[in-house]
Design a protein around this motif. Structure first.
Motif, PDB file in Angstrom:
ATOM      1  N   GLU A  69       0.813  -1.218   0.000  1.00 54.31           N
ATOM      2  CA  GLU A  69       0.000   0.000   0.000  1.00 54.31           C
ATOM      3  C   GLU A  69       0.847   1.269   0.000  1.00 54.31           C
ATOM      4  OE1 GLU A  69      -3.048   0.214  -0.656  1.00 54.31           O
ATOM      5  OE2 GLU A  69      -3.766  -1.835  -0.371  1.00 54.31           O
ATOM      6  N   ALA A 121      -4.519  -5.344  -4.678  1.00 58.00           N
ATOM      7  CA  ALA A 121      -4.445  -3.954  -4.216  1.00 58.00           C
ATOM      8  C   ALA A 121      -4.313  -2.989  -5.389  1.00 58.00           C
ATOM      9  CB  ALA A 121      -3.262  -3.790  -3.257  1.00 58.00           C
ATOM     10  N   ARG A 169      -6.815   0.488  -7.898  1.00 59.17           N
ATOM     11  CA  ARG A 169      -6.287   1.787  -8.325  1.00 59.17           C
ATOM     12  C   ARG A 169      -6.100   1.852  -9.837  1.00 59.17           C
ATOM     13  NH1 ARG A 169      -2.916   3.970  -3.599  1.00 59.17           N
ATOM     14  NH2 ARG A 169      -3.086   2.418  -1.949  1.00 59.17           N
ATOM     15  N   ASP A 182       0.575   3.994  -2.926  1.00 61.63           N
ATOM     16  CA  ASP A 182       0.272   5.385  -2.541  1.00 61.63           C
ATOM     17  C   ASP A 182       1.280   6.331  -3.183  1.00 61.63           C
ATOM     18  OD1 ASP A 182      -1.902   4.683  -0.945  1.00 61.63           O
ATOM     19  OD2 ASP A 182      -0.763   4.763   0.930  1.00 61.63           O
TER      20      ASP A 182
END
Length: 267
Positions: free
Chosen positions: A96, A141, A145, A100
């Protein structure tokens, strides 16, 4: 003989970990833009705040096409650690924050998860099991996105004892992970050095390829300095409808600028 780049003349990506290293990192963006690049890549930007990288890209007009998860501790000889059982939790914890960071820079869809170097005494299947699990977690994950996770096979001439050291191993892993956003980072140099025909593998596995990189052999210098035939590679990319960019991941034989003649002389 000029290299025929075809539609990829406008899709070359400057690998700023290999090119323009005669300049400090902040100056490489502008240098690449001055030489006509509009796309860049770099595997290890994490020592620099994302807002700084985003600013250099904005000022230069470059876009980031691909980067990597952190490669680990160089003092331990780490070249990634997503396949290492004793580092699996550390990789999970990096997912993550890495995504990010990439998202804050903006515009990048592809993130390479380096497998790592085989530790002594660890069974091959255990390494591959760990890597498959790491890839699945990262892919899930990343999918939230709109990003994709890449596997790059790296041969012993570049990294000794790398876990994924052959394109066919990478292809098998991609299929076994079973996530549509796990793809292949296809490096024609590694492919050639491992004894494969890069153009043939492109045609056979085109649907799995997210990004392409090139360098010549021997020396891993710019195309045209060695023995690799690049016309068949670019012809194969065009034939399969590859719509991505082509990363210039080579060590310039002299300086970056002096070595760009292969691009300027391309047909």
């Amino acid at each position: 003989m000029p290299i025929h780049l075809g539609p990829y003349a406008d899709r070359l990506s400057a690998h700023l970990g290999f090119l323009y290293t005669e300049h400090p990192l902040p100056e490489r963006f502008a240098a690449a833009a001055r030489d006509g690049f509009r796309i860049m890549e770099h595997p290890n930007l994490f020592a620099t705040p994302a807002k700084n990288v985003a600013g250099w890209m904005r000022d230069s007009g470059l876009t980031l096409v691909q980067t990597s998860f952190p490669a680990g501790d160089p003092s331990r000889g780490e070249k990634g650690f997503a396949a290492l059982p004793d580092r699996a939790q550390a990789f999970r914890e990096s997912i993550e924050p890495t995504l990010d960071y990439v998202e804050e820079i903006g515009g990048c869809r592809f993130v390479h998860a380096m497998a790592g170097v085989r530790p002594a005494g660890v069974a091959e299947e255990r390494l591959l099991d760990t890597y498959r699990e790491s890839l699945g977690l990262a892919a899930d994950a990343a999918a939230k996105r709109g990003m994709e996770i890449m596997i790059e096979p790296i041969g012993p001439g570049s990294i000794a004892n790398y876990v994924v050291d052959d394109p066919l191993v990478a292809v098998r892993l991609i299929r076994e992970v079973g996530r549509p956003n796990v793809k292949l980072l296809f490096d024609a140099y590694h492919c050639h050095c491992l004894g494969h025909d890069p153009a043939a593998l492109i045609r056979e596995h085109a649907a799995l390829i997210a990004h392409v990189q090139i360098a010549d052999d021997p020396g891993r210098h710019e195309p045209g300095t060695g023995t690799i035939a690049f016309d068949p590679i670019f012809e194969a990319l065009a034939a399969v409808g590859y719509a991505g960019s082509v990363g210039c991941e080579y060590h310039p034989a002299t300086t970056t600028e002096e070595g760009l003649g292969w691009i300027k002389g391309a047909a």
